[in-house]
Design an enzyme around this catalytic site. Structure first.
Site, PDB file in Angstrom:
ATOM      1  CG  HIS A 130      -2.019  -0.904   1.264  1.00 30.44           C
ATOM      2  ND1 HIS A 130      -2.654  -1.262   2.421  1.00 30.44           N
ATOM      3  CD2 HIS A 130      -2.656  -1.552   0.272  1.00 30.44           C
ATOM      4  CE1 HIS A 130      -3.626  -2.112   2.159  1.00 30.44           C
ATOM      5  NE2 HIS A 130      -3.664  -2.303   0.840  1.00 30.44           N
ATOM      6  CG  HIS A 167     -10.265  -6.247  -4.639  1.00 36.06           C
ATOM      7  ND1 HIS A 167     -10.866  -5.041  -4.376  1.00 36.06           N
ATOM      8  CD2 HIS A 167      -9.180  -6.303  -3.798  1.00 36.06           C
ATOM      9  CE1 HIS A 167     -10.180  -4.400  -3.440  1.00 36.06           C
ATOM     10  NE2 HIS A 167      -9.150  -5.143  -3.086  1.00 36.06           N
ATOM     11  CD  GLU A 226      -6.052  -2.474  -2.375  1.00 34.34           C
ATOM     12  OE1 GLU A 226      -6.823  -3.270  -1.810  1.00 34.34           O
ATOM     13  OE2 GLU A 226      -5.280  -1.726  -1.755  1.00 34.34           O
ATOM     14  CG  ASP A 282      -3.220  -5.841  -4.290  1.00 34.62           C
ATOM     15  OD1 ASP A 282      -4.164  -5.098  -4.601  1.00 34.62           O
ATOM     16  OD2 ASP A 282      -3.214  -6.523  -3.244  1.00 34.62           O
ATOM     17  CG  HIS A 329     -10.258  -4.685   1.727  1.00 38.18           C
ATOM     18  ND1 HIS A 329      -9.419  -3.609   1.870  1.00 38.18           N
ATOM     19  CD2 HIS A 329      -9.810  -5.346   0.647  1.00 38.18           C
ATOM     20  CE1 HIS A 329      -8.489  -3.635   0.939  1.00 38.18           C
ATOM     21  NE2 HIS A 329      -8.705  -4.685   0.186  1.00 38.18           N
ATOM     22  CG  ASP A 380      -7.531  -8.394  -0.812  1.00 40.50           C
ATOM     23  OD1 ASP A 380      -6.409  -8.772  -1.153  1.00 40.50           O
ATOM     24  OD2 ASP A 380      -7.999  -7.281  -1.135  1.00 40.50           O
ATOM     25  CE1 TYR A 409      -3.834  -8.866   3.078  1.00 41.55           C
ATOM     26  CE2 TYR A 409      -6.074  -9.387   3.713  1.00 41.55           C
ATOM     27  CZ  TYR A 409      -5.171  -8.948   2.775  1.00 41.55           C
ATOM     28  OH  TYR A 409      -5.622  -8.572   1.537  1.00 41.55           O
ATOM     29  CG  HIS A 465      -2.514 -10.952  -0.990  1.00 42.30           C
ATOM     30  ND1 HIS A 465      -1.637 -10.396  -1.888  1.00 42.30           N
ATOM     31  CD2 HIS A 465      -3.513 -10.053  -0.844  1.00 42.30           C
ATOM     32  CE1 HIS A 465      -2.092  -9.212  -2.260  1.00 42.30           C
ATOM     33  NE2 HIS A 465      -3.234  -8.974  -1.657  1.00 42.30           N
TER      34      HIS A 465
HETATM   35 FE1  FEO Z   1      -7.436  -5.249  -1.553  1.00 43.28          FE
HETATM   36 FE2  FEO Z   1      -4.845  -7.402  -2.073  1.00 43.28          FE
HETATM   37  O1  FEO Z   1      -5.934  -5.917  -2.403  1.00 43.28           O
END
Ligand code: FEO
Length: 396
Positions: free
Chosen positions: A23, A79, A81, A83, A145, A164, A192, A225
Site C-alpha cells: 500500500h 477486486h 485494487e 495488486d 474489503h 483478499d 492482515y 495473497h
Molecule cells: Fe485489496 Fe490485495 O488488495
C-alpha cells in the site's frame, strides 16, 4: 512455477519476495507477498484475477505455459485494487474481446482505474457462468474489503477464490498450507485481519453465516495473497469468525513514546503493576516499532495503556499514526487508560483519552501525568496505576 490445484485449475500468479512495504508504505510485509491468479481450463477458459501491474509478464508467461493466452474467454476481476487488477491491461491486449466479469461496484472501479471500454459482464450474488463441465458462481463480498470485492466459487472442483479474504502477505516456494510453517502463516493472517479487515468484522460474521447456510462443499480456499488452504481449508474460516467477534487473550499492551525517558519510566513502572497482578503484557516504544506489528499485538489483547509526553500543547507526532489507526480500525472489546509526563501545559492525558473514546476503547480509569521527570514516589503511583488497571481489566 505454475502449480496445479486440481485437474484443470492452475496457480499462475507471482511470488514477490522483495516487497517489504505494501500500500505504498502503509503496511509492512516482512515476509514478502504473492499475487495469486488462477487459470481454469474447461470447455471455456477463465482467468480469476491477475497480478500487480509490474509483474504482468510473469502472469502472461505462466498462462502461456498451459494454454495460448488468446484462448481465454473470461477474466474474473474480483477486486479492483491494483495488486490484483493491475495485470488486466497487459492481459487484455492479448484478448481484447474476452469478457471481463465484475461485481456491480466493480463495473465502476475497474474502468475507474484503467479507463478501458472492455466487454464487461456484471454479476451479482448467485449468478453463474458455465465453463462446460463446471461453473463459476459469484458471491458479492461488498466491503470485504472494498465496495467491489467479490468471491468466485468453482463448482465440481469445490474451490473458493475469495480474493483478499483469508489471505496473508507471505512469500514462499510452496503454494499450499500443508507445505509451510503454519505459525508464520497465521502470524501473517492475523496481521492482515487486524490491519485491514477489522473495521468490517460485523460483515465478516454475516458473510460467514451466509456461507454456512449455503452448505456448499469447499475443498480448497484459494485467496489472492499467500498460501492456498488445502489441508482442513475451513480452519481459516473458523479463525476469521473468532477474530471478527473480537475475542482477546486477556493480556495488555503498553504503547508509548518518550523524549527524555520520563514517560518511558512511567510505562515500565506500570508494567510492574500489571506483572504483580499476573497480567501478561508487551511494551512498545512506538517511535521505534513497526506500526502494523504493534496494531496486530493490540488486536490480540484486551488492555491498552497509552503514554505520551505533552509537546506543543499536543502529543508527540511520532505516536500519532498508531492513534489514528486505533480510531479507524475500531477494535472490539478493548479497555484502556492514558499516561505521560509534561513540562508546562500538560494536555497529553486529555488528548489520549479523547482518542480512546473515538476508538470506542472503554477508559477504565482516569489517566495520570507527572511534571518533568517522575520521582520515586510518582513511579510507585505508576506501579499502583498498573495494578488497579489490571484488576479492573480482569473484572470486565
Ligand atoms: Fe485489496 Fe490485495 O488488495
Amino acid at each position: 512455477m505454475v502449480v496445479e490445484l486440481k485437474s484443470g485449475v492452475y496457480w499462475v500468479g507471482y511470488v514477490d519476495w522483495n516487497i517489504k512495504q505494501f500500500h505504498g508504505h502503509e503496511y509492512s510485509t516482512h515476509r514478502g507477498s504473492t499475487y495469486n491468479a488462477y487459470l481454469i481450463v474447461d470447455e471455456k477458459i477463465a482467468l480469476v484475477d491477475t497480478v500487480w501491474g509490474p509483474y504482468s509478464q510473469a502472469l502472461i508467461d505462466h498462462i502461456n505455459e498451459i494454454i495460448d493466452i488468446k484462448k481465454i474467454d473470461y477474466v474474473i476481476a474480483n477486486h479492483a485494487e491494483t495488486d490484483h487488477s493491475g495485470g488486466l491491461p497487459a492481459v487484455m491486449k492479448h484478448i481484447p474481446n474476452a469478457t471481463v466479469v465484475v461485481s456491480e461496484k466493480g463495473r465502476e472501479s475497474i474502468p475507474g482505474h484503467y479507463h478501458e471500454d472492455w466487454n464487461f459482464k456484471v454479476v451479482k450474488t448467485g449468478d453463474s457462468i458455465s465453463l462446460g463441465k463446471n461453473s463459476l458462481v459469484f458471491v458479492s463480498a461488498q466491503m470485504l474489503h472494498w465496495p467491489d470485492s467479490m468471491f468466485t466459487y468453482l463448482t465440481g472442483k469445490n474451490i473458493l477464490m475469495p480474493n483478499d479474504a483469508f489471505g496473508q502477505h507471505f512469500a514462499s516456494s510452496s503454494r499450499f498450507n500443508d507445505e509451510v510453517d503454519t505459525v508464520e502463516v497465521y502470524q501473517e493472517a492475523i496481521k492482515y485481519y487486524a490491519n485491514i479487515l477489522t473495521p468490517f468484522s460485523d460483515l465478516v460474521i454475516r458473510k460467514i453465516d451466509e456461507f454456512k447456510k449455503l452448505n456448499i462443499p469447499v475443498d480448497i480456499i484459494a485467496p489472492s495473497h499467500g498460501i492456498i488452504w488445502r489441508k482442513d481449508p475451513l480452519q481459516i474460516v473458523s479463525q476469521y469468525y473468532e477474530w471478527a467477534q473480537g475475542k482477546n487473550d486477556g493480556s495488555a499492551v503498553i504503547i508509548y513514546d518518550t523524549m527524555w525517558k520520563g514517560t518511558e519510566k512511567m510505562a515500565q513502572a506500570m508494567a510492574k503493576g500489571l506483572e504483580k497482578e499476573g497480567v501478561k503484557y508487551k511494551l512498545f516504544n512506538v517511535a521505534i516499532s513497526d506500526r502494523n506489528d504493534v496494531l496486530t499485538e493490540i488486536f490480540k489483547t484486551k488492555g491498552i495503556l497509552i503514554g505520551s509526553p505533552t509537546m506543543n500543547n499536543g502529543l508527540l507526532p511520532t505516536i500519532m499514526p498508531i492513534l489514528e489507526d486505533l480510531k479507524g480500525l475500531k477494535f472490539k472489546n478493548k479497555v484502556g487508560a492514558a499516561f505521560g509526563t509534561y513540562g508546562w501545559s500538560g494536555e497529553n492525558v486529555k488528548l489520549i483519552e479523547e482518542i480512546l473514546e473515538k476508538a470506542k476503547i472503554k477508559i477504565l480509569q482516569e489517566g495520570i501525568k507527572f511534571k518533568w521527570q517522575p520521582t520515586k514516589e510518582e513511579l510507585e503511583k505508576c506501579v499502583e496505576f498498573g495494578r488497579s488497571f489490571a484488576q479492573k481489566m480482569k473484572a470486565v
